[in-house]
Design a protein around this motif. Structure first.
Motif, PDB file in Angstrom:
ATOM      1  N   UNK A 132     -16.184   3.842 -59.222  1.00 41.00           N
ATOM      2  CA  UNK A 132     -15.286   2.699 -59.088  1.00 41.00           C
ATOM      3  C   UNK A 132     -14.004   2.843 -59.888  1.00 41.00           C
ATOM      4  N   UNK A 133     -14.085   3.480 -61.056  1.00 43.48           N
ATOM      5  CA  UNK A 133     -12.912   3.584 -61.923  1.00 43.48           C
ATOM      6  C   UNK A 133     -12.208   4.946 -61.839  1.00 43.48           C
ATOM      7  N   UNK A 134     -12.455   5.682 -60.740  1.00 38.58           N
ATOM      8  CA  UNK A 134     -11.769   6.966 -60.576  1.00 38.58           C
ATOM      9  C   UNK A 134     -10.269   6.693 -60.478  1.00 38.58           C
ATOM     10  N   UNK A 135      -9.438   7.471 -61.184  1.00 34.22           N
ATOM     11  CA  UNK A 135      -8.008   7.132 -61.314  1.00 34.22           C
ATOM     12  C   UNK A 135      -7.158   7.197 -60.045  1.00 34.22           C
ATOM     13  N   UNK A 136      -7.500   8.037 -59.087  1.00 33.83           N
ATOM     14  CA  UNK A 136      -6.663   8.169 -57.890  1.00 33.83           C
ATOM     15  C   UNK A 136      -6.746   6.931 -57.005  1.00 33.83           C
ATOM     16  N   UNK A 137      -5.589   6.484 -56.487  1.00 33.39           N
ATOM     17  CA  UNK A 137      -5.576   5.275 -55.672  1.00 33.39           C
ATOM     18  C   UNK A 137      -5.670   5.569 -54.169  1.00 33.39           C
ATOM     19  N   UNK A 145      -5.414  15.071 -58.125  1.00 35.71           N
ATOM     20  CA  UNK A 145      -6.175  14.908 -59.366  1.00 35.71           C
ATOM     21  C   UNK A 145      -7.313  15.923 -59.450  1.00 35.71           C
ATOM     22  N   UNK A 146      -8.034  16.084 -58.357  1.00 41.55           N
ATOM     23  CA  UNK A 146      -9.168  17.007 -58.337  1.00 41.55           C
ATOM     24  C   UNK A 146      -8.715  18.443 -58.628  1.00 41.55           C
TER      25      UNK A 146
END
Length: 326
Positions: A132-137, A145-146
């Motif tokens: 839920x709190x993974x930074x990518x929107x 990001x990965x």
């Protein structure tokens, strides 16, 4: 003496045929077990439970689910392959039935010859989801990001040979980046850790992710089908998100052990077709982002042909990727 022996053998064969026919005519007379080669709570388990309940109504017997997880579904497959071919042990597996011959150097069964196909069940899309709190929107930021954090990002799957393993393998190949993989004994446990934030992301079937996505418990970035899903129209495809040509759908098939009499296989195929027309099953499948296959595919000959084609398709891909397990 030879005539007597031949006559005896002929009589025994005839009696065996009559007994088999009688058993088929009376089938089923007791509870049927449907083996799912993954942990309870996963997407294949969900599909199996929906189908089993409706098939049981048609067959007028209870169809119980037995979860036999481990080794990408091969432990459950081996269990069923060695079971009595009497129609009381069934096997519901997904695309992993076609990838196992390429992934595993030694199998105690033959993916085609050790089973009697009953019919295809459903084709399930997959989704790229993260904690839920993974930074990518969005997917563009996700890919960036990965790649930038490949040494830290963790990818969960249900073990070697599972659909989530296959999808992850293709995903990492497509983006040209190797990530830390965290294998589980099923996507149910993997999803639990994703919900808890212990792992970063996974590629999983809509049957396991839809309710979590709609409930806002995990982030969804893309779907692996050619077109968007009617159940989640705002979720883009990977094709339109920077990975053109990426497509994975997880089909499920129902099997019995090799040697199961044809009348029993036909009875099971008929029950499967009835189950796939059940309004409750259709609605639950729709809620999970999938739908039953057409009648023409829920038949033994259709599954047999599809399985062979899928083995031929995935074998070279797996060999090229060098993804093997002992």
């Amino acid at each position: 003496m030879k005539l007597t022996l031949l006559s005896t053998a002929a009589c025994m064969a005839l009696m065996g045929g009559v007994m088999t026919q009688a058993q088929a005519q009376n089938y089923p007379t007791k509870t049927i077990t449907m083996v799912v080669p993954f942990a309870a709570g996963g997407p294949t388990d969900t599909v199996a439970r929906l189908v089993a309940q409706s098939m049981g109504t048609k067959l007028k017997q209870t169809v119980l689910i037995e979860n036999v997880g481990g080794a990408g579904g091969t432990i459950g497959a081996a269990r069923v392959a060695k079971s009595a071919p009497d129609g009381y042990t069934l096997f519901l597996h997904h695309i992993g039935q076609s990838t196992a011959p390429g992934l595993y150097r030694k199998l105690s069964y033959n993916a085609i010859d050790s089973f009697e196909p009953i019919g295809l069940v459903t084709d399930v899309p997959m989704t790229i989801v993260a904690r839920k709190d993974f930074p990518a929107k969005d997917m563009k930021e996700f890919l960036a990001y990965v790649k930038a954090n490949k040494s830290k990002v963790t990818y969960a799957n249900a073990g070697i040979g599972s659909a989530s393993h296959l999808c992850g393998m293709l995903f990492m190949t497509a983006i040209g980046t190797d990530l830390t993989t965290v294998p589980y004994k099923g996507t149910g446990p993997a999803m639990n850790d994703l919900l808890g934030g212990q792992v970063d992301f996974m590629c999983d079937q809509t049957t396991n992710t839809t309710s979590q996505i709609k409930g806002g418990k995990i982030k969804a970035y893309a779907v692996t089908t050619k077109t968007r899903l009617a159940s989640m129209p705002d979720l883009p495809t990977l094709n339109e998100s920077g990975l053109p040509g990426f497509e994975v759908a997880v089909w499920h098939g129902l099997y019995a052990p090799k040697g199961t009499p044809k009348p029993i296989v036909d009875a099971l195929a008929d029950a499967l077709q009835v189950a796939l027309k059940d309004p409750t099953v259709k609605q639950r499948f729709a809620d999970l982002g999938t739908e039953p296959v057409a009648d023409s595919r829920a038949r033994p000959e259709a599954l047999r042909a599809h399985l062979k084609a899928e083995i031929d398709r995935w074998g070279p891909i797996i060999t090229k990727a060098g993804a093997y397990a002992d």
